[in-house]
Motif scaffolding. Sequence first.
Motif, PDB file in Angstrom:
ATOM      1  N   ASN A   4       1.862   1.773 -13.932  1.00  0.00           N
ATOM      2  CA  ASN A   4       2.022   0.321 -13.897  1.00  0.00           C
ATOM      3  C   ASN A   4       2.615  -0.150 -12.566  1.00  0.00           C
ATOM      4  O   ASN A   4       2.269  -1.217 -12.074  1.00  0.00           O
ATOM      5  CB  ASN A   4       2.855  -0.185 -15.079  1.00  0.00           C
ATOM      6  N   VAL A   5       3.476   0.642 -11.958  1.00  0.00           N
ATOM      7  CA  VAL A   5       4.044   0.297 -10.652  1.00  0.00           C
ATOM      8  C   VAL A   5       2.955   0.373  -9.588  1.00  0.00           C
ATOM      9  O   VAL A   5       2.833  -0.494  -8.736  1.00  0.00           O
ATOM     10  CB  VAL A   5       5.234   1.216 -10.305  1.00  0.00           C
ATOM     11  N   ARG A   6       2.140   1.421  -9.653  1.00  0.00           N
ATOM     12  CA  ARG A   6       1.036   1.579  -8.699  1.00  0.00           C
ATOM     13  C   ARG A   6       0.047   0.416  -8.846  1.00  0.00           C
ATOM     14  O   ARG A   6      -0.390  -0.173  -7.863  1.00  0.00           O
ATOM     15  CB  ARG A   6       0.325   2.911  -8.922  1.00  0.00           C
ATOM     16  N   ASP A   7      -0.287   0.062 -10.095  1.00  0.00           N
ATOM     17  CA  ASP A   7      -1.224  -1.035 -10.335  1.00  0.00           C
ATOM     18  C   ASP A   7      -0.686  -2.361  -9.802  1.00  0.00           C
ATOM     19  O   ASP A   7      -1.418  -3.145  -9.200  1.00  0.00           O
ATOM     20  CB  ASP A   7      -1.529  -1.168 -11.828  1.00  0.00           C
ATOM     21  N   ARG A   8       0.602  -2.590 -10.009  1.00  0.00           N
ATOM     22  CA  ARG A   8       1.217  -3.833  -9.509  1.00  0.00           C
ATOM     23  C   ARG A   8       1.156  -3.879  -7.989  1.00  0.00           C
ATOM     24  O   ARG A   8       0.817  -4.897  -7.395  1.00  0.00           O
ATOM     25  CB  ARG A   8       2.669  -3.938  -9.973  1.00  0.00           C
ATOM     26  N   ALA A   9       1.455  -2.757  -7.362  1.00  0.00           N
ATOM     27  CA  ALA A   9       1.426  -2.700  -5.902  1.00  0.00           C
ATOM     28  C   ALA A   9       0.003  -2.924  -5.383  1.00  0.00           C
ATOM     29  O   ALA A   9      -0.196  -3.618  -4.388  1.00  0.00           O
ATOM     30  CB  ALA A   9       1.982  -1.371  -5.410  1.00  0.00           C
ATOM     31  N   LEU A  10      -0.976  -2.353  -6.058  1.00  0.00           N
ATOM     32  CA  LEU A  10      -2.363  -2.543  -5.634  1.00  0.00           C
ATOM     33  C   LEU A  10      -2.826  -3.986  -5.827  1.00  0.00           C
ATOM     34  O   LEU A  10      -3.604  -4.508  -5.019  1.00  0.00           O
ATOM     35  CB  LEU A  10      -3.284  -1.571  -6.376  1.00  0.00           C
ATOM     36  N   ARG A  11      -2.331  -4.634  -6.871  1.00  0.00           N
ATOM     37  CA  ARG A  11      -2.636  -6.066  -7.037  1.00  0.00           C
ATOM     38  C   ARG A  11      -2.002  -6.866  -5.914  1.00  0.00           C
ATOM     39  O   ARG A  11      -2.600  -7.828  -5.405  1.00  0.00           O
ATOM     40  CB  ARG A  11      -2.142  -6.562  -8.401  1.00  0.00           C
ATOM     41  N   SER A  12      -0.803  -6.464  -5.505  1.00  0.00           N
ATOM     42  CA  SER A  12      -0.142  -7.134  -4.382  1.00  0.00           C
ATOM     43  C   SER A  12      -0.936  -6.949  -3.095  1.00  0.00           C
ATOM     44  O   SER A  12      -1.087  -7.890  -2.318  1.00  0.00           O
ATOM     45  CB  SER A  12       1.272  -6.584  -4.186  1.00  0.00           C
ATOM     46  N   VAL A  13      -1.448  -5.742  -2.887  1.00  0.00           N
ATOM     47  CA  VAL A  13      -2.274  -5.495  -1.699  1.00  0.00           C
ATOM     48  C   VAL A  13      -3.452  -6.459  -1.691  1.00  0.00           C
ATOM     49  O   VAL A  13      -3.729  -7.116  -0.682  1.00  0.00           O
ATOM     50  CB  VAL A  13      -2.780  -4.028  -1.657  1.00  0.00           C
ATOM     51  N   ALA A  14      -4.148  -6.545  -2.807  1.00  0.00           N
ATOM     52  CA  ALA A  14      -5.316  -7.427  -2.892  1.00  0.00           C
ATOM     53  C   ALA A  14      -4.936  -8.881  -2.632  1.00  0.00           C
ATOM     54  O   ALA A  14      -5.633  -9.591  -1.900  1.00  0.00           O
ATOM     55  CB  ALA A  14      -5.981  -7.284  -4.257  1.00  0.00           C
ATOM     56  N   ALA A  15      -3.824  -9.315  -3.206  1.00  0.00           N
ATOM     57  CA  ALA A  15      -3.392 -10.707  -3.022  1.00  0.00           C
ATOM     58  C   ALA A  15      -3.022 -10.987  -1.570  1.00  0.00           C
ATOM     59  O   ALA A  15      -3.430 -12.013  -0.999  1.00  0.00           O
ATOM     60  CB  ALA A  15      -2.203 -11.006  -3.939  1.00  0.00           C
ATOM     61  N   PHE A  16      -2.270 -10.084  -0.949  1.00  0.00           N
ATOM     62  CA  PHE A  16      -1.873 -10.294   0.444  1.00  0.00           C
ATOM     63  C   PHE A  16      -3.074 -10.244   1.385  1.00  0.00           C
ATOM     64  O   PHE A  16      -3.143 -11.001   2.345  1.00  0.00           O
ATOM     65  CB  PHE A  16      -0.800  -9.296   0.871  1.00  0.00           C
ATOM     66  N   ARG A  64       0.835  -1.200   0.000  1.00  0.00           N
ATOM     67  CA  ARG A  64       0.000   0.000   0.000  1.00  0.00           C
ATOM     68  C   ARG A  64       0.874   1.257   0.000  1.00  0.00           C
ATOM     69  O   ARG A  64       0.605   2.214  -0.730  1.00  0.00           O
ATOM     70  CB  ARG A  64      -0.908  -0.014   1.227  1.00  0.00           C
ATOM     71  N   GLU A  65       1.923   1.241   0.809  1.00  0.00           N
ATOM     72  CA  GLU A  65       2.864   2.375   0.841  1.00  0.00           C
ATOM     73  C   GLU A  65       3.547   2.545  -0.507  1.00  0.00           C
ATOM     74  O   GLU A  65       3.710   3.669  -0.990  1.00  0.00           O
ATOM     75  CB  GLU A  65       3.915   2.158   1.932  1.00  0.00           C
ATOM     76  N   GLU A  66       3.948   1.430  -1.088  1.00  0.00           N
ATOM     77  CA  GLU A  66       4.599   1.474  -2.397  1.00  0.00           C
ATOM     78  C   GLU A  66       3.646   2.055  -3.443  1.00  0.00           C
ATOM     79  O   GLU A  66       4.053   2.877  -4.275  1.00  0.00           O
ATOM     80  CB  GLU A  66       5.036   0.070  -2.815  1.00  0.00           C
ATOM     81  N   ALA A  67       2.385   1.656  -3.387  1.00  0.00           N
ATOM     82  CA  ALA A  67       1.394   2.181  -4.337  1.00  0.00           C
ATOM     83  C   ALA A  67       1.214   3.681  -4.148  1.00  0.00           C
ATOM     84  O   ALA A  67       1.106   4.430  -5.128  1.00  0.00           O
ATOM     85  CB  ALA A  67       0.061   1.459  -4.165  1.00  0.00           C
ATOM     86  N   GLY A  68       1.209   4.116  -2.901  1.00  0.00           N
ATOM     87  CA  GLY A  68       1.045   5.541  -2.633  1.00  0.00           C
ATOM     88  C   GLY A  68       2.216   6.384  -3.111  1.00  0.00           C
ATOM     89  O   GLY A  68       2.044   7.540  -3.481  1.00  0.00           O
ATOM     90  N   ALA A  69       3.393   5.783  -3.100  1.00  0.00           N
ATOM     91  CA  ALA A  69       4.597   6.514  -3.495  1.00  0.00           C
ATOM     92  C   ALA A  69       4.922   6.364  -4.983  1.00  0.00           C
ATOM     93  O   ALA A  69       5.802   7.053  -5.492  1.00  0.00           O
ATOM     94  CB  ALA A  69       5.786   6.020  -2.671  1.00  0.00           C
ATOM     95  N   ALA A  70       4.199   5.495  -5.662  1.00  0.00           N
ATOM     96  CA  ALA A  70       4.520   5.209  -7.059  1.00  0.00           C
ATOM     97  C   ALA A  70       4.215   6.402  -7.961  1.00  0.00           C
ATOM     98  O   ALA A  70       3.209   7.086  -7.807  1.00  0.00           O
ATOM     99  CB  ALA A  70       3.732   3.992  -7.534  1.00  0.00           C
TER     100      ALA A  70
END
Length: 63
Positions: free
Chosen positions: A26-38, A16-22
């Motif tokens: 595409n980096v933000r989207d990847r981080a948000l997919r990671s949030v959902a998966a975790f 979530r932090e990574e998505a906020g700082a992206a």
Amino acid sequence: MAQDAIFYRAQAAKAREEAGAAVLDNVRDRALRSVAAFETMAASAERVTKQREDRKIAATPSE
């Protein structure tokens, strides 16, 4: 298993932090997919822990 859920929630927070700082979409989207998966993995681990506890209680003879 409770430790797994804690770990997954911590990883989701990092993502979530990574998505906020992206800066890049595409980096933000990847981080948000990671949030959902975790978050999904954490919920699953919590569900398994609850089911295990319920089975343990059900198997314990009542007095």
